[in-house]
Design an enzyme around this catalytic site. Structure first.
Site, PDB file in Angstrom:
ATOM      1  CB  SER A  33      -0.965  -0.028   1.182  1.00 13.74           C
ATOM      2  OG  SER A  33      -2.060   0.822   0.936  1.00 13.74           O
ATOM      3  CE  LYS A  72     -17.208  20.396  11.567  1.00 12.49           C
ATOM      4  NZ  LYS A  72     -16.016  20.639  10.744  1.00 12.49           N
TER       5      LYS A  72
END
Length: 302
Positions: A120, A172
């Site tokens: 990765s 949010k």
């Protein structure tokens, strides 16, 4: 009457004890290499191969970036080997190291040497290197992006606990463990993951000089051995660290047996206490403290 001895002052003794203890901890924790890497190398003969270690989960690229910059600017160093033992890590620090590698490559050859795992983000930082060397059994690949959230909403609801949230917009508190993860949340976060994945894919395609669609064929998150990566052109050569050094020396125009130079750094106090190896980005006792975020990370190694 002989001279009187001074009275024992317990407060002074305690102060001296803490002063000595603090000095010892300071010496243990401070970095071992005060001089810049270039200054160290200039004291040695020219024609060196510099070793830079990237070990552990990538949470901060500052040290690796500085070493790459210093060795790239040092005229006595003809090539750099970036030794990677990492399952990846956070996206932004991985990208910062990736950029530092690209800048170093403009000055001199940089060869990636993959250890036990370079997956990765570990592969991401290797992609722009001049050449990539991996052991046949290296675990690499895992080209992709992952974002994980923990949720305690159902459990908290069962025992009558909740959270009062005041927010400026409906997204949010996306990812908060205190409310269900909605399909709208998933769509929003999937967009972030997809965009970051496209950045990873482009970096692999550019670094390996292959079409994006060809890179996409092996960029579905799968891990592979070094030998499999060699067959798919993600790796240039099979070999160990010594092979990587020899390749770097050859690319740097060094004749004969290559010599290596490395910037030494102290383990620091945490390393001494918890057995952290030099170059580790994060030690075992603190791994669970990784912040929630978006990662180029092979989670199985975590």
């Amino acid at each position: 009457m002989g001279p009187q001895r001074g009275k024992f002052n317990p407060f002074l003794a305690v102060a001296i004890f803490f002063a000595i203890t603090g000095l010892v901890f300071y010496i243990m924790a401070r970095p071992g290499g005060h001089e810049k890497a270039g200054i160290q190398a200039n004291l040695l003969s020219p024609g060196k191969v510099a070793i830079v270690k990237l070990h552990g989960v990538i949470v901060d690229g500052k040290e690796v970036k500085e070493q790459l910059r210093d060795w790239a600017e040092d005229d006595s160093v003809k090539a750099i080997v970036l030794h990677i033992v990492s399952p990846g890590g956070m996206v932004a620090p991985s990208q910062e190291i990736h950029s530092a590698v690209k800048r170093a490559v403009k000055e001199k050859p940089v060869v990636a040497s993959m250890g036990a795992v370079a997956a990765s983000g570990g592969y991401y930082v290797a992609a722009p290197c001049s050449k990539i060397v991996a052991n046949p059994g290296t675990i690499t690949g895992s080209i992709g992006v992952i974002m994980m959230f923990s949720t305690t909403y159902d459990l908290m609801s069962k025992i009558g606990l909740g959270a009062v949230v005041v927010k400026s917009g409906k997204f949010k508190d996306t990812g908060s463990p205190h409310r269900p993860f909605t399909e709208e949340d998933r769509e929003l976060m999937q967009g972030v993951v997809d965009d970051t994945y496209d950045q990873f894919l482009q970096a692999v395609a550019d670094g390996r000089k292959m079409p994006v669609e060809k890179a996409r064929q092996v960029a579905d998150g799968r891990v592979m051995s070094g030998r499999q990566a060699f067959k798919t052109k993600l790796v240039d050569q099979l070999g160990d660290m010594e092979d990587a050094v020899e390749l770097a020396a050859r690319l740097g125009g060094i004749e004969g047996e290559p010599e290596t130079v490395e910037k030494t750094t102290s383990k620091g106090l945490m390393g001494v206490l918890f057995g952290e190896e030099e170059g580790d980005e994060v030690s075992l006792p603190f791994r669970f403290l990784l912040p929630t975020g978006i990662y180029y990370l092979w989670p199985a190694a975590w």
